[in-house]
Design an enzyme around this catalytic site. Structure first.
Site, PDB file in Angstrom:
ATOM      1  N   ASP A 159     -57.610  22.033  -3.405  1.00  0.00           N
ATOM      2  CA  ASP A 159     -56.785  22.297  -4.663  1.00  0.00           C
ATOM      3  C   ASP A 159     -57.740  22.275  -5.744  1.00  0.00           C
ATOM      4  OD1 ASP A 159     -53.612  22.722  -4.957  1.00  0.00           O
ATOM      5  OD2 ASP A 159     -54.614  22.070  -6.867  1.00  0.00           O
TER       6      ASP A 159
ATOM      7  N   ALA B   9     -46.102  19.670   1.109  1.00  0.00           N
ATOM      8  CA  ALA B   9     -46.640  18.417   0.615  1.00  0.00           C
ATOM      9  C   ALA B   9     -47.619  18.837  -0.621  1.00  0.00           C
ATOM     10  CB  ALA B   9     -47.065  17.580   1.522  1.00  0.00           C
ATOM     11  N   LYS B  10     -47.577  17.784  -1.539  1.00  0.00           N
ATOM     12  CA  LYS B  10     -48.872  17.949  -2.404  1.00  0.00           C
ATOM     13  C   LYS B  10     -49.380  16.527  -2.926  1.00  0.00           C
ATOM     14  CE  LYS B  10     -50.536  21.169  -4.939  1.00  0.00           C
ATOM     15  NZ  LYS B  10     -51.016  22.387  -4.746  1.00  0.00           N
ATOM     16  N   GLY B  11     -50.441  16.395  -3.216  1.00  0.00           N
ATOM     17  CA  GLY B  11     -51.014  15.414  -3.624  1.00  0.00           C
ATOM     18  C   GLY B  11     -51.881  15.012  -4.558  1.00  0.00           C
TER      19      GLY B  11
END
Lengths: 47, 435
Positions: free
Chosen positions: B166, B125-127
């Site tokens: 991140d 996932a990434k957000g």
């Protein structure tokens, strides 16, 4: 998954983790021209 | 079952069109092209590859916050969840003005492969939030994080989706996110994020993990090619957290580190450098050349005649221009993507093996997995245990990639992709398609 695309030498965006500057280049710009921080390819997942 | 295939087909539709790209392709297009490349080595049900080309879900939320001056600003947040066939989604959360839906999807796909190559029970996932974090005060950043946590609360959690720091986010951001989630759920749930400060459930050994994994993989690779680490000469470009930790461990294990460098140049000593006496970039920035008797350039370091070369600083340092001059017997990628595609081809033709970043520096995500394990079990591990378990995981991943490398006669990089995709595809095959 990897920082540069192993199948292509196309231009990709690089980002500076120190100041957030983004540069689109074929090769790594090395140090950030704004703050001197290391540039990393935006197309690479971290962790 | 996934059947082994020795198909030579490397047809890639974008090869036909990408000769003169007008716009650089998006992160999502790149990720899809890499999926197709890995799939071309495997006999996978095409419907599974097709499913993997798309994210499972993408959440887009509005995040209003009150600024310090009393006005209200509204930002857009995303969480792209690519695949969860092997476990909860896992991936970073970034605060940057250029965060977009497609970028989150592309980076989330890569997290799926990265977790799979290490055999971690996570998907990808990434957000993030499209905001310039430099323009937020600490209080505004905290309010943004708490409101974003609330907006995505239903779709994250220790068994659903586990964010991590991140770009533009840090351990404090994770602490706020964990607190906001825990407050709303009515119980303390540290396993909802990783990369937290150790006092609230973060893991020991997280910072050193990527460098440690580079050292472990270097040792494995030396043994694979029949040389003992004792007396092996090593040159390391970059003396930050990855390079310095890898250098010191390899030194401790008997290797002879003959060159290390930072942005100003490289320290070179053919009799071996005492790495413990040279401060890393984190301890004293740009100190390497200050402590050196003999200084050479970073370019010269890359072409030293050593047994192992570890580029651990930047991407794209081994290029078409210098690949023919690389004199090392083995390259281990400590940084992300230090070898360009053209350089990879040249090194392959010269029979210089390149151990890819996805395997070598995967210590970071692996210790994130350990953090999650410690959190859900409510029991913290000693640093010694973290390091022992990391060694076990790295050796297992090395063995899996080695098996594919030997079996399929591909590069180490392709072997790593193949390991990742085989595991994901086999999980999909066995679970089937619901309903």
């Amino acid at each position: 998954m990897i920082d540069v695309d192993p199948e292509s030498d196309e231009k990709t965006p690089y980002e500076c983790f120190e100041c957030g500057s983004i540069i689109t280049a074929e090769d790594s710009p090395g140090q950030c021209p704004d703050c001197g921080g290391p540039m990393r390819n935006r197309r690479m997942s971290l962790e | 079952m996934i059947m082994a295939s020795k198909s030579e087909s490397t047809h890639n539709e974008s090869d036909d069109e990408a000769a003169e790209p007008i716009e650089p392709e998006s992160a999502l297009e790149t990720a899809r092209r890499q999926l197709d490349h890995a799939a071309s080595h495997l006999d996978i049900d095409p419907s599974i590859v097709e499913r993997l080309r798309y994210p499972k879900k993408v959440h887009e939320v509005t995040v209003p916050i009150e600024r310090d001056d009393g006005t209200v600003d509204v930002f857009t947040g995303y969480r792209a969840q690519h695949d969860s066939v092997r476990g909860p989604f896992k991936g970073g959360l970034r605060y940057h003005p250029e965060v977009s839906r497609d970028e989150c999807v592309g980076l989330g796909m890569w997290m799926t492969w990265k977790c799979a190559v290490m055999d971690l029970p996570f998907g990808g996932a990434k957000g993030g939030v499209a905001v310039n974090p430099k323009e937020l005060s600490s209080g505004e950043k905290e309010r943004l994080t708490r409101r974003f946590a609330q907006e995505i609360r239903d779709v994250i959690g220790p068994n659903r989706d586990i964010p991590a720091p991140d770009m533009g986010t840090d351990p404090q951001t994770m602490a706020w996110l964990m607190d906001a989630y825990s407050m709303q759920e009515g119980e303390t749930i540290p396993g909802v994020v990783t990369g937290k400060p150790p006092v609230i459930g973060g893991s020991e050994g997280r910072e050193e993990a990527p460098g440690r994994s580079v050292a472990i993989i270097t040792k494995q690779a030396c043994e694979y090619y029949g040389s003992d680490l004792e007396g092996t000469t090593v040159a390391i470009q970059g003396y930050g957290s990855v390079g310095a930790n890898a250098a010191r461990l390899l030194d401790e294990w008997g290797a002879m580190v003959v060159a290390i460098s930072d942005v100003n140049g490289a320290m070179y000593d053919p009799d071996g450098i005492e790495t413990a006496t040279v401060p890393s970039h984190d301890e004293e920035p740009e100190a390497v050349t200050k402590y050196a008797d003999d200084v050479i350039s970073n370019d010269e370091l890359l072409t030293l005649d050593v047994d192992v070369l570890i580029p651990a600083a930047l991407g794209n340092v081994i290029t078409e221009a210098n690949a023919s001059a690389i004199a090392a017997d083995l390259v281990v990628e400590g940084a992300n993507g230090p070898t360009t595609s053209t350089a990879s081809v040249i090194l392959a033709e010269r029979d210089i093996p390149v151990i890819p970043d996805i395997l070598a520096n995967a210590g970071g995500v692996t210790v994130s997995y350990f953090e999650w394990l410690q959190d859900i079990n409510r029991r913290s591990w000693s640093l010694e245990r973290v390091n022992d378990e990391l060694k076990t995981e790295m050796q297992a991943a090395w063995q899996a990639v080695t098996d594919e490398y030997e079996h399929r006669d591909v590069t180490w990089r392709d072997a790593a992709y193949i390991v990742a995709l085989s595991r994901i595809a086999e999980s999909h095959e066995v679970r089937g398609l619901w309903p």
